[in-house]
Design an enzyme around this catalytic site. Structure first.
Site, PDB file in Angstrom:
ATOM      1  N   GLU A 116       2.285 -18.929  -8.727  1.00  0.00           N
ATOM      2  CA  GLU A 116       0.871 -18.599  -8.921  1.00  0.00           C
ATOM      3  C   GLU A 116       0.808 -17.127  -9.314  1.00  0.00           C
ATOM      4  OE1 GLU A 116      -1.197 -19.399  -5.173  1.00  0.00           O
ATOM      5  OE2 GLU A 116       0.124 -21.126  -4.889  1.00  0.00           O
ATOM      6  N   ASP A 120      -4.491  -9.152  -7.638  1.00  0.00           N
ATOM      7  CA  ASP A 120      -4.629  -7.847  -6.994  1.00  0.00           C
ATOM      8  C   ASP A 120      -6.029  -7.706  -6.402  1.00  0.00           C
ATOM      9  OD1 ASP A 120      -3.662  -5.494  -6.145  1.00  0.00           O
ATOM     10  OD2 ASP A 120      -3.760  -4.461  -8.073  1.00  0.00           O
ATOM     11  N   TYR A 223      -5.577 -20.016  -2.025  1.00  0.00           N
ATOM     12  CA  TYR A 223      -4.159 -20.415  -2.064  1.00  0.00           C
ATOM     13  C   TYR A 223      -3.630 -21.079  -0.811  1.00  0.00           C
ATOM     14  CZ  TYR A 223      -3.762 -15.447  -0.556  1.00  0.00           C
ATOM     15  OH  TYR A 223      -3.927 -14.239   0.048  1.00  0.00           O
ATOM     16  N   CYS A 399       9.988  36.910 -22.234  1.00  0.00           N
ATOM     17  CA  CYS A 399      10.414  35.832 -23.127  1.00  0.00           C
ATOM     18  C   CYS A 399      11.856  35.409 -22.800  1.00  0.00           C
ATOM     19  CB  CYS A 399      10.318  36.300 -24.578  1.00  0.00           C
ATOM     20  SG  CYS A 399      11.022  35.104 -25.726  1.00  0.00           S
ATOM     21  N   CYS A 402      14.005  36.703 -26.168  1.00  0.00           N
ATOM     22  CA  CYS A 402      14.177  38.113 -26.576  1.00  0.00           C
ATOM     23  C   CYS A 402      13.815  39.092 -25.454  1.00  0.00           C
ATOM     24  CB  CYS A 402      13.332  38.404 -27.811  1.00  0.00           C
ATOM     25  SG  CYS A 402      11.569  38.332 -27.473  1.00  0.00           S
TER      26      CYS A 402
HETATM   27  S1  IVH Z   1       0.229 -16.487  -0.580  1.00  0.00           S
HETATM   28  C1  IVH Z   1       1.714 -15.607   3.948  1.00  0.00           C
HETATM   29  N1  IVH Z   1      -0.547 -16.330  -3.046  1.00  0.00           N
HETATM   30  O1  IVH Z   1      -0.558 -10.664  -1.981  1.00  0.00           O
HETATM   31  C2  IVH Z   1       0.971 -15.002   2.861  1.00  0.00           C
HETATM   32  N2  IVH Z   1      -0.761 -14.394  -1.712  1.00  0.00           N
HETATM   33  O2  IVH Z   1       1.333  -8.554  -1.327  1.00  0.00           O
HETATM   34  C3  IVH Z   1       0.638 -16.045   1.873  1.00  0.00           C
HETATM   35  N3  IVH Z   1      -1.746 -12.493  -2.877  1.00  0.00           N
HETATM   36  O3  IVH Z   1      -0.942 -10.822   1.462  1.00  0.00           O
HETATM   37  C4  IVH Z   1       0.070 -15.421   0.743  1.00  0.00           C
HETATM   38  N4  IVH Z   1      -2.038 -13.473  -4.809  1.00  0.00           N
HETATM   39  O4  IVH Z   1      -3.039 -11.059  -0.062  1.00  0.00           O
HETATM   40  C5  IVH Z   1      -0.405 -15.661  -1.895  1.00  0.00           C
HETATM   41  N5  IVH Z   1      -1.222 -16.374  -5.258  1.00  0.00           N
HETATM   42  C6  IVH Z   1      -1.088 -15.703  -4.113  1.00  0.00           C
HETATM   43  C7  IVH Z   1      -1.479 -14.374  -3.967  1.00  0.00           C
HETATM   44  C8  IVH Z   1      -1.296 -13.732  -2.744  1.00  0.00           C
HETATM   45  C9  IVH Z   1      -2.198 -12.363  -4.135  1.00  0.00           C
HETATM   46  C10 IVH Z   1      -1.751 -11.376  -1.915  1.00  0.00           C
HETATM   47  C11 IVH Z   1      -1.941 -11.775  -0.496  1.00  0.00           C
HETATM   48  C12 IVH Z   1      -0.722 -11.234   0.184  1.00  0.00           C
HETATM   49  C13 IVH Z   1      -0.355 -10.115  -0.722  1.00  0.00           C
HETATM   50  C14 IVH Z   1       1.064  -9.667  -0.569  1.00  0.00           C
END
Ligand code: IVH
Length: 579
Positions: A116, A120, A223, A399, A402
């Site tokens: 996936e 951000d 997710y 400089c 020079c």
């Molecule tokens: S799964 C056990 N899927 O990235 C944690 N997290 O840097 C399961 N995040 O804490 C998370 N996209 O906040 C998952 N497709 C995605 C995500 C995702 C962004 C975030 C999430 C996580 C952080 C880690």
């Protein structure tokens, strides 16, 4: 005898305090002072030091999942902690993740993965009771989250009512679309408010505020779904979609890690065209029956990993700052840094532009710096991380070539060497004269020009054209062989035929760019007509062609007898039959 291993305590403590400061700015204030990639680099360094010396301080941020929940929100306790994800940033480590999974599962069989987008934003839990969305909370420290239910109206694509399921928890990422982020910053700018650093902080700031905000639009990618047990992550995502949630676009199932690798390469190219920010791809074991066995650390599950796209940022350290003097006497400032690889190329020097740039950054030798490279642009220092609170670097008074006293330009931004005979200035002027944009004298390097100057064979541009009479002397110089000298003289001869525009550019007259020399030579196609115009004082015509400022500079240049005689000499040289 056993050698005692010294733990780099002061660096570990330094890293902890930096990371804590950045955590506070990021999670509590939603105002980060460094980019994510900088944070990640320091985090990685801390983890590596802790692992190498087996020395972990109890207050180390590596031991906590997320940030302590802010007291301004009602706490939400959860049984099932919200974890974070471990990350890798190259394929070697992605393969290691796959090996680790197989080792724990004691299998040689290939593992199926779901990929996936790594969105951000900020992770959020949605709790549904009796079909209704009853509570929204942020991660907080993982176990205790922050209740932000009162801001639920900001989430534009979350169902407030579930027809088919009465009680469940859905976890996912709240984010702000790039478009919405630009719109919001535009609005903040108009009303004189501080701008937001990035969409992630804009989302966090909007959601974690007690003052209701109407005019902000946030979205959610789901997710995780906690209800009756699903067999796989794939079926979970499909169920979430059926319930009316939006999940990561282009989620896909792969038979093994090699397929995952190809997919990531493909996704990286798509990244810029997405309408949300993504900094990587999350790779998850598909089959839930493995999850229990794989387990988790205090912070991360072992069944998933985030593959982070390479950053166009690097962290390095200033080893030295030195100055150079350019052909027009302007002092340039250069930082020598600990070499780092940035987008595939090794960088060991960065330009500091001018003294004002150094003073604004407060830069000094020994400082940690962030360098950024975007596309073909030369790497730039974008940030200084002060470790010892040192004052800004002090510029030299003399400089480097020079030793004459340096002067400041009228706006005190950079220094100047005013000595007309400054060796480095003269050599750089000759290098510019012979450069591609100038008379394009091929086969003569900067080093050769330096050598010819040092041996008094080359002091001013016209001297290039007298070199053919000094072949014997040339051949005595180290590195000057018969063939290369022949080529050089041939190339000098050819340069006589270059267009007048090139010659004028080669002279390096202030403000007379190559575009302007082209314009000028449309009216005066050869040196004779130009010199006649100068004699007749056609300054008004020059002003019409070049504009006032450039005309003034040209007039000033031509009012110096030395320059005028150089042009006369060049006229003769260009008219002379081939040697
Ligand atoms: S799964 C056990 N899927 O990235 C944690 N997290 O840097 C399961 N995040 O804490 C998370 N996209 O906040 C998952 N497709 C995605 C995500 C995702 C962004 C975030 C999430 C996580 C952080 C880690």
């Amino acid at each position: 005898m056993n050698k005692k291993i010294e733990v780099p305590m002061s660096r570990i403590k330094e890293l902890i305090s930096l990371i804590e400061k950045w955590n506070y700015e990021y999670y509590i204030l939603n105002q980060p002072s460094v980019e994510d990639a900088v944070y990640d680099k320091h985090w990685q360094e801390l983890r590596e030091l802790e692992a190498k010396y087996n020395y972990i301080l109890p207050n180390s941020p590596t031991q906590k999942a997320g940030q302590t929940a802010s007291p301004k929100f009602r706490p939400v306790a959860r049984q099932n902690p919200m974890l974070s994800l471990d990350s890798v940033d190259d394929y070697e480590n992605l393969l290691k993740f796959d090996e680790r999974v197989k080792k724990i599962l004691k299998t040689d069989q290939e593992i199926e993965y779901i990929c996936e987008w790594k969105i951000d934003g900020l992770s959020v839990s949605l709790v549904y009771r009796n079909h209704h969305l009853s509570q929204i909370s942020t991660r907080g420290d993982g176990v205790i989250g922050e209740d932000i239910t009162f801001n639920k109206e900001l989430l534009k694509n979350v169902p407030f009512f579930l027809k088919e399921v009465a009680n469940c928890e859905v976890r996912g990422e709240v984010y702000m679309k790039k478009e919405e982020f630009l719109r919001l910053n535009e609005e903040l700018k108009k009303s004189g408010h501080k701008l937001l650093a990035n969409p992630r902080n804009a989302a966090a700031g909007s959601l974690r505020t007690l003052i209701p905000l109407q005019n902000r639009n946030l979205h959610f990618f789901a997710y995780q779904l906690f209800t009756s047990n699903f067999p796989t992550q794939l079926s979970c995502l499909q169920e979430l979609e059926k319930l009316g949630f939006v999940v990561s676009p282009d989620y896909s199932l792969f038979r093994n890690i090699e397929e995952v690798e190809k997919f990531i390469q493909q996704q990286e190219k798509k990244r810029e065209s997405l309408d949300f920010e993504s900094d990587g791809v999350v790779v998850k074991v598909n089959d839930y029956k493995h999850y229990e066995k794989l387990g988790q650390t205090s912070r991360f599950p072992r069944w998933a990993i985030a593959y982070k796209f390479p950053a166009s940022l690097a962290v390095s350290k200033v080893q030295n700052i030195y100055v150079e003097v350019s052909r027009n006497g302007r002092i340039t400032y250069v930082a020598e840094i600990t070499p780092v690889i940035l987008q595939g190329s090794k960088i060991s020097k960065v330009t500091l532009h001018n003294y004002a740039f150094i003073a604004n950054l407060g830069l000094n030798i020994g400082d940690e710096i962030v360098i950024k490279k975007a596309g073909d642009v030369i790497p730039q220092i974008t940030k200084v991380i002060k470790l010892n609170g040192s004052a800004s670097w002090q510029p030299p008074t003399n400089c480097p070539s020079c030793n004459s006293n340096l002067k400041w330009n009228s706006t005190n931004i950079y220094q100047l060497c005013k000595n007309k005979k400054c060796p480095q200035k003269v050599v750089n002027y000759l290098v510019h004269f012979a450069s591609k944009r100038g008379l394009d004298i091929k086969g003569i390097s900067t080093k050769n020009i330096q050598k010819l100057y040092e041996n008094n064979l080359l002091n001013q541009p016209a001297d290039f054209y007298h070199l053919y009479q000094k072949e014997r002397q040339l051949l005595k110089l180290e590195g000057f062989r018969k063939k290369s000298v022949g080529n050089m003289l041939h190339s000098i001869e050819n340069s006589k035929k270059r267009p007048l525009a090139n010659l004028l550019t080669a002279l390096g007259i202030p403000l007379l760019s190559s575009v302007k020399t082209q314009k000028l030579t449309k009216f005066y196609p050869d040196l004779s007509s130009l010199l006649t115009a100068v004699k007749n004082e056609e300054w008004e015509k020059f002003r019409e062609i070049l504009g006032e400022e450039t005309q003034k500079e040209l007039k000033k240049y031509l009012s110096e007898p030395k320059n005028l005689s150089l042009l006369e000499e060049m006229k003769l040289i260009r008219e002379l039959p081939s040697t």
